[in-house]
Design a protein around this motif. Structure first.
Motif, PDB file in Angstrom:
ATOM      1  N   GLY A 173       7.021  -2.975  11.207  1.00 27.31           N
ATOM      2  CA  GLY A 173       7.489  -2.382   9.962  1.00 27.31           C
ATOM      3  C   GLY A 173       8.842  -1.699  10.029  1.00 27.31           C
ATOM      4  N   ILE A 197      -0.394  -4.091  11.356  1.00 24.25           N
ATOM      5  CA  ILE A 197      -0.418  -3.161  10.231  1.00 24.25           C
ATOM      6  C   ILE A 197      -0.762  -1.745  10.705  1.00 24.25           C
ATOM      7  N   PHE A 214       1.471  -0.706   3.570  1.00 28.22           N
ATOM      8  CA  PHE A 214       1.216  -1.784   4.518  1.00 28.22           C
ATOM      9  C   PHE A 214      -0.160  -2.378   4.253  1.00 28.22           C
TER      10      PHE A 214
END
Length: 337
Positions: A173, A197, A214
């Motif tokens: 991310g 995630i 997410f």
């Protein structure tokens, strides 16, 4: 891409060396081989048994009998000699085990994990994308920034903050964090690996970006019912192409993206296995296939292209190999019509 080809027409990129096939990855230092072929930079060493992990993934790859992923059919009668060979990097089992290791490293040492294509590329993608979107907001030509209209930085920032942004195959991310620094605030990251995630959420909370959303989601079988103004892909198409059923899955990829990108929205793809011209050719083939389907349905409307080329990054460092000058990485932006 199995080997070096002649320079693509009107392009400053040359084909990147593809990641090695599964059998080639099983060596004394499997992670280093994979890292080198994908231009990966990492700030930590392995803490788990990489040899066993890669051996297990390789066994899965060699033993699996992959069924047809969809009812799509290839446009090609014969295999393309330049197609990338399947690799364990195309398997979800590889990424699940990789991100399980990354979570261990994060919890024990606070490490962020690997940044695919490196920090420099990620920074270029984030700032270039922000500039591209700002030019569109200001009514300017995205390629050269020319405009008859002026606006303050605050107005640009305020407009960008309303853009809905999706990062597919988000991994840790960090690209979304960089986009947040550029003024985007409606940010969503998806990945089919639950471990990715979990890592991305932990890093976002630690770094002060807890507003980023997410979700566990497979872009090829997405459950998202929202369309986004900006969709980012940094390495996901590459990984999809490394699956044993890669050609079919790439067709599914474009079909899915056509439903995720909002009309007049942007799709920004960063790849190390596809040149700018190869991505343009793939989009052109997808457009032709969709228009052909529309004609077969005998609709009353004139078929139009789904995606059209907008711009590409020209600032990546270049090298000369085999008489061809270019970059191992290409970033290309398309507009959804």
């Amino acid at each position: 891409m199995a080997g070096i080809r002649g320079p693509p027409e009107d392009s400053d990129l040359f084909p990147a060396r593809p990641p090695p096939a599964a059998a080639e990855l099983i060596s004394d230092d499997d992670r280093s081989v994979a890292a080198d072929s994908w231009s990966i930079k990492s700030d930590y060493g392995s803490t788990l048994d990489d040899e066993q992990r890669h051996a297990d993934a390789s066994e899965v790859l060699s033993a699996s009998n992959f069924p047809a992923a969809s009812d799509f059919s290839s446009d090609k009668d014969d295999p393309d000699a330049n197609e990338v060979e399947p690799s364990i990097l195309g398997l979800q089992s590889y990424w699940d085990s990789t991100y399980a290791e990354d979570l261990v490293n994060f919890r024990e040492h606070g490490h962020t994990g690997e940044i695919w294509f490196g920090v420099e590329v990620m920074d270029v993608v984030a700032s270039w994308t922000q500039n591209l979107c700002s030019n569109m907001v200001g009514g300017r030509n995205p390629a050269n920034g020319s405009s008859d209209k002026s606006e303050s930085a605050d107005e640009t920032y305020r407009d960008l903050s309303r853009w809905s942004v999706l990062d597919i195959g988000t991994g840790n991310g960090l690209l979304l964090q960089e986009l947040a620094k550029q003024g985007f605030s409606d940010l969503t990251g998806t990945d089919y690996s639950e471990g990715a995630i979990n890592l991305a959420r932990n890093l976002a909370d630690r770094d002060g970006f807890s507003s980023i959303k997410f979700l566990v989601d497979d872009v090829l079988d997405t459950k998202l019912d929202q369309k986004f103004q900006l969709v980012m892909d940094k390495g996901t198409l590459d990984a999809i192409g490394l699956h044993p059923d890669g050609p079919v899955k790439r067709m599914m990829y474009w079909e899915s993206l056509s439903n995720l990108v909002a009309p007049s929205g942007l799709l920004v793809i960063t790849s190390c296995n596809n040149t700018k011209d190869e991505l343009l050719a793939e989009v052109d083939n997808f457009n032709k296939r969709i228009k052909s389907q529309d004609l077969d349905r005998d609709t009353n409307t004139e078929p139009t292209d789904v995606f059209r080329y907008l711009d590409h990054v020209r600032t990546y460092p270049t090298v000369i190999f085999g008489g061809v000058e270019g970059s191992r990485v290409s970033t290309v932006a398309f507009v959804r019509n």
